[in-house]
Design an enzyme around this catalytic site. Structure first.
Site, mmCIF file in Angstrom:
data_model
loop_
_atom_site.group_PDB
_atom_site.id
_atom_site.type_symbol
_atom_site.label_atom_id
_atom_site.label_comp_id
_atom_site.label_asym_id
_atom_site.label_seq_id
_atom_site.Cartn_x
_atom_site.Cartn_y
_atom_site.Cartn_z
ATOM 1 N N ASP A 227 -5.283 56.366 59.686
ATOM 2 C CA ASP A 227 -6.697 56.478 59.316
ATOM 3 C C ASP A 227 -7.543 56.233 60.557
ATOM 4 O O ASP A 227 -7.229 55.331 61.343
ATOM 5 C CB ASP A 227 -7.042 55.405 58.254
ATOM 6 C CG ASP A 227 -8.067 55.901 57.247
ATOM 7 O OD1 ASP A 227 -8.898 56.762 57.610
ATOM 8 O OD2 ASP A 227 -8.057 55.413 56.106
ATOM 9 N N HIS B 60 -14.253 61.030 63.927
ATOM 10 C CA HIS B 60 -14.062 59.997 62.906
ATOM 11 C C HIS B 60 -12.603 59.786 62.567
ATOM 12 O O HIS B 60 -12.257 58.804 61.918
ATOM 13 C CB HIS B 60 -14.849 60.365 61.648
ATOM 14 C CG HIS B 60 -16.334 60.271 61.851
ATOM 15 N ND1 HIS B 60 -17.082 59.218 61.405
ATOM 16 C CD2 HIS B 60 -17.196 61.085 62.510
ATOM 17 C CE1 HIS B 60 -18.353 59.386 61.750
ATOM 18 N NE2 HIS B 60 -18.447 60.526 62.415
HETATM 19 P P1 ADQ Z 1 -12.797 58.862 54.779
HETATM 20 O O1 ADQ Z 1 -11.439 59.409 54.992
HETATM 21 O O2 ADQ Z 1 -13.575 59.464 53.693
HETATM 22 O O3 ADQ Z 1 -13.652 58.893 56.114
HETATM 23 P P2 ADQ Z 1 -13.195 55.864 54.505
HETATM 24 O O4 ADQ Z 1 -13.545 55.351 55.833
HETATM 25 O O5 ADQ Z 1 -12.293 54.960 53.771
HETATM 26 O O6 ADQ Z 1 -12.511 57.288 54.472
HETATM 27 O O7 ADQ Z 1 -14.544 56.012 53.727
HETATM 28 C C1 ADQ Z 1 -14.596 56.182 52.403
HETATM 29 C C2 ADQ Z 1 -16.012 55.880 51.930
HETATM 30 O O8 ADQ Z 1 -16.186 56.504 50.712
HETATM 31 C C3 ADQ Z 1 -16.258 54.407 51.745
HETATM 32 O O9 ADQ Z 1 -17.604 54.130 51.955
HETATM 33 C C4 ADQ Z 1 -15.890 54.215 50.285
HETATM 34 O O10 ADQ Z 1 -16.527 53.155 49.633
HETATM 35 C C5 ADQ Z 1 -16.298 55.539 49.697
HETATM 36 N N1 ADQ Z 1 -15.368 55.868 48.598
HETATM 37 C C6 ADQ Z 1 -14.060 56.109 48.690
HETATM 38 N N2 ADQ Z 1 -13.529 56.315 47.480
HETATM 39 C C7 ADQ Z 1 -14.541 56.194 46.599
HETATM 40 C C8 ADQ Z 1 -14.642 56.272 45.192
HETATM 41 N N3 ADQ Z 1 -13.570 56.463 44.443
HETATM 42 N N4 ADQ Z 1 -15.850 56.122 44.633
HETATM 43 C C9 ADQ Z 1 -16.918 55.864 45.393
HETATM 44 N N5 ADQ Z 1 -16.883 55.766 46.718
HETATM 45 C C10 ADQ Z 1 -15.708 55.927 47.313
HETATM 46 C C11 ADQ Z 1 -13.468 59.353 57.463
HETATM 47 C C12 ADQ Z 1 -12.217 58.854 58.191
HETATM 48 C C13 ADQ Z 1 -12.168 57.347 58.171
HETATM 49 C C14 ADQ Z 1 -13.444 56.771 58.785
HETATM 50 C C15 ADQ Z 1 -14.670 57.411 58.165
HETATM 51 C C16 ADQ Z 1 -15.943 57.004 58.889
HETATM 52 O O11 ADQ Z 1 -11.047 59.399 57.605
HETATM 53 O O12 ADQ Z 1 -11.046 56.852 58.871
HETATM 54 O O13 ADQ Z 1 -13.496 55.383 58.571
HETATM 55 O O14 ADQ Z 1 -14.602 58.829 58.188
HETATM 56 O O15 ADQ Z 1 -15.820 57.244 60.256
#
Ligand code: ADQ
Length: 463
Positions: A363, A155
């Protein structure tokens, strides 16, 4: 069709709506749709070793989970996974804190988890392992005699070979990846970096057809960008919340726009640079005074890792000083919230914000970018400002793309986003939404499973 067994570091509570990890959200959505098994850590730590597994059934999903010992937590999770692999794979060699006992803990937990899962595996099951915590999982399962089809999805980014080489265990990590039948990456940059490593370090492994042949086995490496459940998120965004509506109406009366940022509090997400850029914009465009607020939601994660405690302090200092410099009794420029927000409210907030700011320094993908697009009202959509270093930038070319290290440019693009004419917003949004739909989480999941079903498994071992 084979039963799907998903393995990830952490199993999430499938009954709970608020999940702040992108991976948890994606797996929960995917498994709920298809059924199967989810295996991983239950989130608890215990002083002493125990074989007490949690077994739960939610809908068609069997959730099997295990605690970690305090030592495993510190060496495997805090240590190797989050103090070595996470910074390394995000190109932050400066933050890597390598210690031999961390790698030992990493191998120990992967071995333990493989042994715990093995009795639950049935013939014909497909095992799909997720993310950097569990790279050795297939190698450990195969050492126990399992011949199932096994796939792995990374990921986070896969960096160039000379960055990977900063970990003393890099050769093992890549060899362990080659124990899977299918290995998926988020972007073509990641896939190319992996292929190049294999080409340069494992003689004759890479076939002209892009298939890797190694130790008599066949490994298919592919690019498969992860997505969100677009229809579900759009539906969530259309629900109304009284307080969000009132806030929106209040801003409309005051002619105030809102820029929104939502992240886990992590140094890879570029949040301080974003605050600096916002400050730069206010400095360069004094006419924006009192016309825009920046809402940043960033709940702390991994607080036991020093770099995370540091970024938290830095952000508190920065938001305080920017608010002190530009704010007034009737205007707080930055609203900075530490609490996670339930997904329905998050979706509504995205919809009511004129600009979505997604500016990580690095990311894997970034699902927030896709959620922001899915949440918009197509008749009057907001503008996505997106870092060129988010995996999502490979697909979402119609966002305003920025270099998150260039705070001046970022500030200018934010200002441009705030005054973008309706027609351009609509056109860009329509194209972005098309791209977001193309990598819907359902398509992502089915494509990976198809690839795994078509793979040879251990039976592909050359005669
Ligand atoms: P993450 O680093 O956790 O994931 P991201 O892809 O942005 O990052 O996902 C975050 C998820 O959590 C989103 O669904 C978002 O809505 C939710 N989220 C974030 N902050 C939140 C908050 N304050 N309250 C509620 N919900 C929140 C890792 C990798 C990423 C990759 C994903 C999936 O780092 O690059 O996209 O896995 O593969």
């Amino acid at each position: 069709m084979s039963r799907l067994v998903v393995v990830s570091n952490r199993v999430a509570d499938l009954r709970q709506a608020t999940q702040s990890g992108g991976l948890a959200v994606a797996i929960a959505d995917a498994l709920k749709a298809k059924g199967g098994v989810w295996f991983g850590w239950d989130g608890n730590t215990l002083e002493n070793e125990t074989e007490k597994l949690g077994i739960d059934r939610v809908g068609d999903v069997d959730v099997i989970s295990s605690p970690l010992t305090v030592e495993d937590y510190s060496q495997y999770y805090i240590g190797y996974a989050n103090s070595v692999l996470w910074p390394l794979f995000h190109y932050r060699v400066d933050l890597v804190d390598y210690r031999p006992q961390y790698f030992e803990g990493y191998m120990r937990v992967n071995g333990k988890f493989a042994a715990l899962l093995k009795p639950f595996l049935k013939q014909g099951d497909m095992v799909w392992v997720h993310d950097y915590h569990l790279i050795p999982f297939a190698e450990r399962l195969r050492a126990l005699g399992c011949r199932h089809k096994m796939g792995f999805f990374l990921h986070i980014p896969f960096p160039p070979a000379d960055i990977i080489a900063a970990s003393p265990n890099h050769a093992y990590l890549v060899e362990a990846l080659l124990q899977y039948d299918v290995v998926g990456f988020q972007t073509s940059t990641d896939l190319n970096n992996f292929n190049r490593y294999v080409e340069e370090n494992i003689p004759d492994a890479m076939g002209a057809d892009g298939v890797i042949r190694c130790g008599g086995r066949t490994v298919r490496a592919l690019r498969l960008p992860i997505g969100i459940d677009v229809a579900q998120f759009t539906e969530l965004a259309e629900k109304t919340f009284e307080d969000i509506n009132i806030d929106h109406m209040r801003r409309a009366i005051l002619r105030q726009r809102q820029i929104v940022g939502v992240d886990r509090l992590d140094y890879s997400k570029g949040i301080p640079e974003r605050f600096e850029a916002f400050s730069r914009m206010l400095h360069l465009h004094p006419e924006l005074e009192k016309t825009v607020t920046f809402l940043q939601i960033a709940p702390p994660t991994r607080e036991d890792v020093t770099a995370y405690a540091e970024i938290r302090m830095r952000l508190e200092g920065l938001s305080g000083s920017i608010n002190g410099k530009f704010g007034d009794i009737d205007w707080v420029p930055i609203r900075y919230i530490h609490r996670p927000v339930p997904r329905p409210r998050l979706a509504a907030m995205f919809r009511s914000s004129e600009v979505g700011l997604v500016t990580p320094l690095r990311d894997g993908m970034n699902l927030v970018a896709k959620e922001y697009v899915a949440a918009q009202d197509p008749a009057d959509p907001g503008v996505l400002v997106l870092s060129q270093f988010a995996g999502a930038a490979e697909e979402l070319e119609d966002a305003l793309i920025v270099n998150p290290h260039d705070t001046e440019e970022m500030g200018e693009k934010m200002e441009l986003a705030l005054r973008m004419p309706l027609e351009e917003r609509q056109n860009r949004h329509a194209r972005l939404l098309d791209r977001v739909k193309q990598s819907d989480v359902g398509i992502w999941m089915e494509t990976f499973i198809d690839q795994l079903e078509g793979a040879g498994g251990a039976d592909s071992v050359a005669a």
